[in-house]
Design a protein around this motif. Sequence first.
Motif, mmCIF file in Angstrom:
data_model
loop_
_atom_site.group_PDB
_atom_site.id
_atom_site.type_symbol
_atom_site.label_atom_id
_atom_site.label_comp_id
_atom_site.label_asym_id
_atom_site.label_seq_id
_atom_site.Cartn_x
_atom_site.Cartn_y
_atom_site.Cartn_z
ATOM 1 N N ARG A 190 14.145 17.251 -6.471
ATOM 2 C CA ARG A 190 14.882 17.744 -5.553
ATOM 3 C C ARG A 190 14.385 16.972 -3.779
ATOM 4 N NH1 ARG A 190 16.246 23.504 -7.048
ATOM 5 N NH2 ARG A 190 17.939 22.591 -5.691
ATOM 6 N N LEU A 191 15.101 16.327 -3.967
ATOM 7 C CA LEU A 191 14.824 15.461 -3.027
ATOM 8 C C LEU A 191 15.744 14.325 -3.062
ATOM 9 C CD1 LEU A 191 11.283 12.181 -3.667
ATOM 10 C CD2 LEU A 191 11.515 15.184 -2.673
ATOM 11 N N PHE A 192 16.017 14.107 -1.072
ATOM 12 C CA PHE A 192 17.581 13.296 -0.729
ATOM 13 C C PHE A 192 17.994 12.492 -1.355
ATOM 14 C CE2 PHE A 192 17.003 16.522 2.444
ATOM 15 C CZ PHE A 192 18.217 17.341 3.171
ATOM 16 N N GLU A 193 19.223 12.084 -2.180
ATOM 17 C CA GLU A 193 19.461 10.727 -2.159
ATOM 18 C C GLU A 193 19.169 9.261 -1.347
ATOM 19 O OE1 GLU A 193 20.485 7.529 -4.664
ATOM 20 O OE2 GLU A 193 20.417 9.860 -5.348
ATOM 21 N N ASP A 194 19.513 10.050 -0.339
ATOM 22 C CA ASP A 194 19.230 8.523 1.266
ATOM 23 C C ASP A 194 17.306 8.658 0.752
ATOM 24 O OD1 ASP A 194 21.148 8.173 2.472
ATOM 25 O OD2 ASP A 194 21.302 10.630 3.155
ATOM 26 N N THR A 195 16.255 9.179 0.324
ATOM 27 C CA THR A 195 14.778 9.240 0.515
ATOM 28 C C THR A 195 14.564 8.433 -0.949
ATOM 29 O OG1 THR A 195 14.785 11.715 1.392
ATOM 30 C CG2 THR A 195 12.609 10.252 -0.387
ATOM 31 N N TYR A 196 15.250 8.531 -1.845
ATOM 32 C CA TYR A 196 15.281 7.771 -2.699
ATOM 33 C C TYR A 196 15.968 6.308 -2.833
ATOM 34 C CZ TYR A 196 14.671 11.401 -5.946
ATOM 35 O OH TYR A 196 13.727 12.715 -7.269
ATOM 36 N N ASN A 197 17.159 5.627 -1.535
ATOM 37 C CA ASN A 197 17.450 4.538 -1.617
ATOM 38 C C ASN A 197 16.430 4.324 -0.426
ATOM 39 O OD1 ASN A 197 19.696 5.424 -2.835
ATOM 40 N ND2 ASN A 197 20.936 5.520 -1.126
ATOM 41 N N THR A 198 15.727 4.838 0.027
ATOM 42 C CA THR A 198 14.274 4.216 0.833
ATOM 43 C C THR A 198 13.216 4.071 -0.019
ATOM 44 O OG1 THR A 198 14.831 6.015 2.881
ATOM 45 C CG2 THR A 198 12.839 4.802 3.329
ATOM 46 N N TRP A 199 13.102 4.300 -0.819
ATOM 47 C CA TRP A 199 12.116 4.096 -1.698
ATOM 48 C C TRP A 199 12.309 2.870 -2.454
ATOM 49 C CZ3 TRP A 199 10.685 8.758 -6.201
ATOM 50 C CH2 TRP A 199 9.710 7.863 -6.963
ATOM 51 N N THR B 47 -12.262 1.451 3.194
ATOM 52 C CA THR B 47 -12.036 0.669 2.369
ATOM 53 C C THR B 47 -13.295 -0.054 1.582
ATOM 54 O OG1 THR B 47 -10.704 -0.964 3.334
ATOM 55 C CG2 THR B 47 -9.585 0.669 1.980
ATOM 56 N N ASP B 48 -13.894 -1.308 2.883
ATOM 57 C CA ASP B 48 -15.282 -1.240 2.132
ATOM 58 C C ASP B 48 -15.450 -0.126 1.703
ATOM 59 O OD1 ASP B 48 -14.168 -3.359 3.611
ATOM 60 O OD2 ASP B 48 -14.864 -3.548 5.311
ATOM 61 N N LEU B 49 -15.762 0.654 1.867
ATOM 62 C CA LEU B 49 -16.648 2.043 1.956
ATOM 63 C C LEU B 49 -16.709 2.438 0.329
ATOM 64 C CD1 LEU B 49 -17.505 4.071 4.646
ATOM 65 C CD2 LEU B 49 -19.583 3.486 3.954
ATOM 66 N N PHE B 50 -15.210 2.696 -0.242
ATOM 67 C CA PHE B 50 -15.181 3.673 -1.360
ATOM 68 C C PHE B 50 -13.487 2.478 -1.631
ATOM 69 C CE2 PHE B 50 -15.622 6.444 2.218
ATOM 70 C CZ PHE B 50 -16.388 7.413 1.527
ATOM 71 N N PRO B 51 -13.802 1.168 -2.347
ATOM 72 C CA PRO B 51 -13.336 0.367 -2.671
ATOM 73 C C PRO B 51 -12.413 1.171 -4.439
ATOM 74 C CG PRO B 51 -15.479 -0.109 -3.668
ATOM 75 C CD PRO B 51 -15.197 0.551 -2.361
ATOM 76 N N ALA B 52 -11.042 1.295 -4.340
ATOM 77 C CA ALA B 52 -10.310 1.941 -5.555
ATOM 78 C C ALA B 52 -10.115 3.125 -5.326
ATOM 79 C CB ALA B 52 -10.646 0.991 -6.674
ATOM 80 N N GLU B 53 -11.712 4.067 -4.852
ATOM 81 C CA GLU B 53 -10.833 5.536 -4.201
ATOM 82 C C GLU B 53 -10.224 5.405 -3.190
ATOM 83 O OE1 GLU B 53 -15.238 6.365 -6.816
ATOM 84 O OE2 GLU B 53 -15.540 5.290 -4.884
ATOM 85 N N VAL B 54 -9.316 4.384 -2.297
ATOM 86 C CA VAL B 54 -9.035 4.980 -1.059
ATOM 87 C C VAL B 54 -7.295 5.388 -1.719
ATOM 88 C CG1 VAL B 54 -8.112 4.930 1.063
ATOM 89 C CG2 VAL B 54 -10.182 4.220 -0.181
ATOM 90 N N CYS B 55 -6.404 6.743 -1.258
ATOM 91 C CA CYS B 55 -5.223 6.440 -1.441
ATOM 92 C C CYS B 55 -4.094 6.791 -0.375
ATOM 93 C CB CYS B 55 -4.577 7.441 -2.514
ATOM 94 S SG CYS B 55 -5.119 9.161 -2.017
ATOM 95 N N PHE B 56 -2.920 6.840 -0.761
ATOM 96 C CA PHE B 56 -2.314 7.264 0.857
ATOM 97 C C PHE B 56 -0.576 8.015 0.045
ATOM 98 C CE2 PHE B 56 1.523 5.246 3.019
ATOM 99 C CZ PHE B 56 1.867 6.233 3.729
ATOM 100 N N SER B 57 -0.299 8.875 0.567
ATOM 101 C CA SER B 57 0.452 9.673 0.040
ATOM 102 C C SER B 57 2.249 9.483 1.239
ATOM 103 C CB SER B 57 0.097 11.032 0.099
ATOM 104 O OG SER B 57 -0.029 11.742 0.928
ATOM 105 N N THR B 58 3.129 8.833 0.500
ATOM 106 C CA THR B 58 4.153 8.493 0.876
ATOM 107 C C THR B 58 5.343 9.546 0.709
ATOM 108 O OG1 THR B 58 5.661 7.179 1.766
ATOM 109 C CG2 THR B 58 4.725 6.467 -0.577
ATOM 110 N N SER B 59 5.975 10.346 1.895
ATOM 111 C CA SER B 59 7.697 10.628 1.853
ATOM 112 C C SER B 59 8.216 10.276 2.049
ATOM 113 C CB SER B 59 7.351 12.324 2.608
ATOM 114 O OG SER B 59 7.418 12.007 3.634
ATOM 115 N N PHE B 60 8.340 8.619 2.369
ATOM 116 C CA PHE B 60 8.853 7.781 3.605
ATOM 117 C C PHE B 60 9.532 8.762 4.416
ATOM 118 C CE2 PHE B 60 9.294 7.687 -2.061
ATOM 119 C CZ PHE B 60 8.256 6.407 -1.991
#
Length: 238
Positions: free
Chosen positions: A69-78, A30-43
């Motif tokens: 087509r996700l599970f309702e439980d995935t949306y709840n975790t979100w 994050t120091d090297l690439f400010p505002a250019e780091v991302c994280f993908s979550t599937s929960f």
Amino acid sequence: MNEDLKSTFQKLLEENILDRSGEDTIGRLTDLFPAEVCFSTSFSMEDQVITDILKNHSGIKIFTLDTGRLFEDTYNTWTLTKSKYKVSIKAYYPNQEELEPFIQEKGPDSFYTSVDNRKACCGIRKVNPLKRALKGNKVWITGLRAEHSPDRENIQQLEWDESNQVIKFHPLLFWTTEEVKNYIKEKQIPYNILHDKGFVSIGCAPCTRAIQPGEDFRAGRWWWEDASKKECGLHVHK
């Protein structure tokens, strides 16, 4: 081809910036690439651990791929995750101009009929939205772990993603399942309750089932296919 970024990646490998917890490495990136780091979550449990770790690091964009087509439980975790961490989680959806004609021609459940149809569905619902999500970023943080599948045992914690032209970092690559579960319990992190019902790797509802004792970690994903084909295209390792 982003040769400058690829060169920076090589220098990072030479400097050996990796650490077991991932904390120091995330800070360096994050120091090297400010505002250019991302994280993908599937929960998933892994992604929930990383979300907790990221509370100590500002400026990292969090996104998820909502396939429709996700599970309702995935949306709840979100929902629970947003409530606990007060974070912005950007959702990327399939392009309707791709999805609508595909469904009209193939039908809503064509993924059961052939590997090609399943991969086409994954491409529209997951791979193409991912490319949009990664655009403009230089580092992609994921929740991959070596225990997930034999294909992932030999990947590097910090690697170059040629397909997406980004540096890819897997902070939990060497964590065990027990370590992940213990962290979740200790920190009282919300998680998908499907994990308590035998679901290990959780994706789209029609393509995921609980696994039986002794089955492989990813046996519940696309269970009707040959084991060698069980990837959706998000993580391509050559």
